[in-house]
Write a protein that holds these residues in place. Structure first.
Motif, PDB file in Angstrom:
ATOM      1  N   ASP A  81     -68.389 123.095 -26.912  1.00  0.00           N
ATOM      2  CA  ASP A  81     -69.697 124.036 -26.655  1.00  0.00           C
ATOM      3  C   ASP A  81     -68.930 125.337 -26.441  1.00  0.00           C
ATOM      4  O   ASP A  81     -69.165 126.691 -26.960  1.00  0.00           O
ATOM      5  N   ARG A  85     -68.858 129.085 -28.466  1.00  0.00           N
ATOM      6  CA  ARG A  85     -69.248 130.116 -27.765  1.00  0.00           C
ATOM      7  C   ARG A  85     -67.949 131.340 -27.872  1.00  0.00           C
ATOM      8  O   ARG A  85     -68.407 132.568 -28.115  1.00  0.00           O
ATOM      9  N   SER A 143     -70.825 115.309 -27.368  1.00  0.00           N
ATOM     10  CA  SER A 143     -71.603 116.353 -27.176  1.00  0.00           C
ATOM     11  C   SER A 143     -72.333 117.012 -28.176  1.00  0.00           C
ATOM     12  O   SER A 143     -73.687 117.628 -27.994  1.00  0.00           O
ATOM     13  N   ARG A 145     -74.113 115.688 -32.289  1.00  0.00           N
ATOM     14  CA  ARG A 145     -74.627 114.887 -32.798  1.00  0.00           C
ATOM     15  C   ARG A 145     -73.617 113.984 -33.788  1.00  0.00           C
ATOM     16  O   ARG A 145     -72.773 114.659 -34.666  1.00  0.00           O
ATOM     17  N   LYS A 183     -77.930 134.204 -27.645  1.00  0.00           N
ATOM     18  CA  LYS A 183     -79.344 133.726 -28.537  1.00  0.00           C
ATOM     19  C   LYS A 183     -78.569 133.003 -29.793  1.00  0.00           C
ATOM     20  O   LYS A 183     -78.888 131.712 -30.030  1.00  0.00           O
ATOM     21  N   GLU A 186     -76.960 129.508 -28.530  1.00  0.00           N
ATOM     22  CA  GLU A 186     -78.109 128.719 -28.172  1.00  0.00           C
ATOM     23  C   GLU A 186     -78.827 127.986 -29.461  1.00  0.00           C
ATOM     24  O   GLU A 186     -78.896 126.963 -29.544  1.00  0.00           O
ATOM     25  N   PHE A 187     -79.052 128.748 -30.277  1.00  0.00           N
ATOM     26  CA  PHE A 187     -79.636 128.568 -31.636  1.00  0.00           C
ATOM     27  C   PHE A 187     -78.701 127.206 -32.094  1.00  0.00           C
ATOM     28  O   PHE A 187     -79.091 126.091 -32.678  1.00  0.00           O
ATOM     29  N   LEU A 189     -76.294 125.600 -30.512  1.00  0.00           N
ATOM     30  CA  LEU A 189     -76.149 124.230 -29.821  1.00  0.00           C
ATOM     31  C   LEU A 189     -77.440 123.279 -29.994  1.00  0.00           C
ATOM     32  O   LEU A 189     -77.251 122.180 -30.070  1.00  0.00           O
ATOM     33  N   LYS A 190     -78.535 123.945 -30.184  1.00  0.00           N
ATOM     34  CA  LYS A 190     -79.749 123.254 -30.139  1.00  0.00           C
ATOM     35  C   LYS A 190     -79.829 122.173 -31.503  1.00  0.00           C
ATOM     36  O   LYS A 190     -80.219 121.157 -31.456  1.00  0.00           O
ATOM     37  N   GLY A 191     -79.149 122.798 -32.388  1.00  0.00           N
ATOM     38  CA  GLY A 191     -79.009 121.947 -33.738  1.00  0.00           C
ATOM     39  C   GLY A 191     -78.178 121.250 -33.744  1.00  0.00           C
ATOM     40  O   GLY A 191     -77.967 120.218 -34.610  1.00  0.00           O
ATOM     41  N   LYS A 193     -76.592 119.347 -30.887  1.00  0.00           N
ATOM     42  CA  LYS A 193     -76.862 118.260 -30.059  1.00  0.00           C
ATOM     43  C   LYS A 193     -77.595 117.223 -30.306  1.00  0.00           C
ATOM     44  O   LYS A 193     -78.610 117.036 -31.021  1.00  0.00           O
TER      45      LYS A 193
END
Length: 193
Positions: A81, A85, A143, A145, A183, A186-187, A189-191, A193
């Motif tokens: 992660d 970043r 962390s 998928r 942002k 965040e985008f 990481l949401k995909g 995880k």
């Protein structure tokens, strides 16, 4: 290269970066680059056979330095992660701080000949591979998928970063590129995880 030769080489590359950013690759004559660098036209040919070689060298040198900073920051990152970043932060901040490089990498690359795009593709490949390693690390850490298609995902991440920078340039740089880091990450990481 000897120190003095290296200075002229760097001077020519920096001048080429500015001239190509302002005039486009096709509108940038060797004479304009030489004038900007403060050297004779013939001096350019001591370092480069043709204008295309200048553009390729620009990508190799400037993107090479950028990729080296990516690698260094990823080594210092304790998690995938954090590594992702750092890559995003460096990508956006370096191009925001060097608008000429942003124009050349984002706009000129797309208008170049197939031969140039292939040569430049070799320069970008280590960056794509770095993103791939971050993805693999995230899967190993559990962390990210486990079912990620790494080859596709690395291209989606690279393409998204690329598009954010291109949109920023096309908009006339009306907002901060580095302000888009949170942002964007965040985008991603949401995909992932």
């Amino acid at each position: 290269m000897a120190s003095r030769k290296m200075e002229k080489y760097e001077l020519i590359l920096e001048a080429a970066l500015k001239v190509i950013a302002e005039n486009g690759f096709h509108g940038s004559q060797i004479s304009k680059i030489a004038k900007e660098a403060g050297v004779a036209d013939g001096t350019i040919y001591l370092y480069f056979k043709k204008k295309e070689d200048i553009l390729i060298s620009l990508f190799q040198e400037r993107l090479g330095k950028l990729i080296a900073s990516f690698h260094e920051s990823v080594k210092e990152s304790s998690t995938a992660d954090e590594a992702l970043r750092k890559v995003c932060e460096i990508h956006f901040s370096e191009l925001e701080n060097n608008v000429n490089l942003a124009y050349v990498t984002q706009i000129e690359l797309r208008q170049s000949s197939l031969e140039l795009r292939v040569a430049i593709g070799h320069v970008v490949k280590p960056y794509i591979q770095l993103i791939e390693h971050i993805l693999e690390k995230g899967i190993q850490e559990k962390s990210f998928r486990a079912d990620l298609d790494i080859k596709l995902t690395r291209l989606l991440i690279f393409g998204a970063l690329d598009e954010v920078v291109t949109s920023w340039l096309i908009s006339g740089r009306k907002y901060s590129l580095t302000a888009q880091v949170d942002k964007t990450v965040e985008f991603f990481l949401k995909g992932l995880k």
